[in-house]
Scaffold this motif. Sequence first.
Motif, PDB file in Angstrom:
ATOM      1  N   HIS A  43       2.204   5.012  -1.541  1.00 51.50           N
ATOM      2  CA  HIS A  43       1.813   3.695  -1.003  1.00 51.50           C
ATOM      3  C   HIS A  43       2.547   3.487   0.324  1.00 51.50           C
ATOM      4  O   HIS A  43       3.744   3.189   0.338  1.00 51.50           O
ATOM      5  CB  HIS A  43       2.193   2.595  -2.011  1.00 51.50           C
ATOM      6  N   HIS A  87       1.862   1.973   4.595  1.00 50.32           N
ATOM      7  CA  HIS A  87       1.009   1.442   5.660  1.00 50.32           C
ATOM      8  C   HIS A  87       1.500   2.155   6.916  1.00 50.32           C
ATOM      9  O   HIS A  87       2.276   1.604   7.713  1.00 50.32           O
ATOM     10  CB  HIS A  87       1.178  -0.068   5.773  1.00 50.32           C
ATOM     11  N   HIS A 121      -3.284  -3.942  -4.552  1.00 49.84           N
ATOM     12  CA  HIS A 121      -2.014  -4.653  -4.405  1.00 49.84           C
ATOM     13  C   HIS A 121      -2.106  -5.804  -5.411  1.00 49.84           C
ATOM     14  O   HIS A 121      -2.933  -6.707  -5.239  1.00 49.84           O
ATOM     15  CB  HIS A 121      -1.886  -5.239  -3.006  1.00 49.84           C
ATOM     16  N   ASP A 150       6.139   1.808   0.146  1.00 45.38           N
ATOM     17  CA  ASP A 150       5.403   0.694   0.765  1.00 45.38           C
ATOM     18  C   ASP A 150       5.806   0.546   2.237  1.00 45.38           C
ATOM     19  O   ASP A 150       5.871  -0.570   2.750  1.00 45.38           O
ATOM     20  CB  ASP A 150       5.610  -0.621   0.003  1.00 45.38           C
TER      21      ASP A 150
HETATM   22 FE    FE Z   1       1.467  -2.401   0.592  1.00 47.58          FE
END
Ligand code: FE
Length: 447
Positions: free
Chosen positions: A105, A107, A278, A353
């Motif tokens: 996970h 971004h 999410h 994350d």
């Molecule tokens: Fe996230």
Amino acid sequence: MLPQQCNCAIEKRLRDDAHEMSELLLITGCAQLVTLSGPAPRRGPALNDLGIIHDGALLVRDGVVAAVGPRRKVEGLVARNGKYRRAEKLDLGGRVLLPGFVDSHTHLVSPASRASEYEQRIAGASYEQIARSGGGILFTVRKLRAASSDALKQRALAALKNFAAHGTTTLEAKSGYGLDAASELKILRLHRQLLELQPLDITSTFLGAHVVPPEFRRRSNGADAYVDSLARKLIPAVARAGLAQFCDVFCDRGAFTVAQARRILTAGRACGLEPRLHAEQLARTGATRLAVQLNAASADHLEKINREDISALAVSNVVATLLPGCCFHLGLRDYAPARALITAGAIVALASDFNPGTSPTLNMQMVLSLACTQMRMTPAEALAAATINAAYSLRRHDRIGSIEVGKYADLAVFDLADYREIPYYFGVNHCWLTLKRGKIIFSRVNQ
Ligand code: FE
Ligand code: NIG
């Protein structure tokens, strides 16, 4: 105990042929060779079963594990077999060898930090307050739309180098900071381009439903109109271009409702994109139940789940991906209930994350430390969650996440003699060598 000095030929090789490895590689000198071999995914007590080989060895052929076991056995195999005798030797000098981390996970592509929001939160503003006043994800969206592909690429490449330097060999990367067709496609195309430009594997996820974009916020039914345009246009376009494997929704207070998430993920699945969510980060919304109903690959965050959600996850194949970097960075006390999830039998994974708003770290070693001290996971559970279970959530467990014959030699070596010292000595990068398909992609040997 500190590892002995390395007496291998790595330094020479680094000088001689700029990191190129021969097709046969014999790795010895592993104080612990942590294989994580066995069935995947791991649940309950099986999370503690790391399959450690003391004084282990590994034979790699063409980037794939050809043999793994006690040193004497593997060396014997090499000595007996003519075709293996020319294997190049790599002695790790008594260090810990693990499968590379699978960060399921992230971004990855973002334009800038949000350090000013960090300061605002320290002064008392909450993540949601900042978001409501136009900061948060929308701040990053404005910056990303204005950024050139090349600037985003250089930033992502620097991050990827850093992922490798911390022992990560595969990661998932989400779009979601574009929120219009051109900018979302810019991010997803970048994911594909990055695969050609550096050695890490990147699994791409479409997160067009991160928040409602600014231009739709001005309309009374803007959120539904945006969901409609995603379902009808952008999702099919992304799928047609083969730009994503998964479709994700930020299904939470202030983002998208369960009904909207269902619509998007159903549209994604109809085009061949597997759902991820999410879920339950800011409030309990029923997103986890939706993930179970849709048999999503993963439900991520889960800080606000209740007992029923835990029971539902436990009897499902949905991976509970926990992201303790968020609570740490946001200064929150309520971490996801890892112990209850493990006891109930859920498939638990850990990920960074990596993003500028809630978790600006790519260091999976730090994530392990947080999982151990803040969520009471054992170091072994945390390691299994960050490798084989994370690989399962990306549907890659047949090739990565453990060190087994036939799998890719995606490996991370730590300058320690005991895997428990990775989370124990927190806040320091212990990664000493990273190999991707048998090739050295990061080395601290000369330092
Ligand atoms: Fe996230
Ligand atoms: O996973 N929660 C939604 N998405 C990110 C945060 C993104 C941001 O704040 O920029 C997360 O925490």
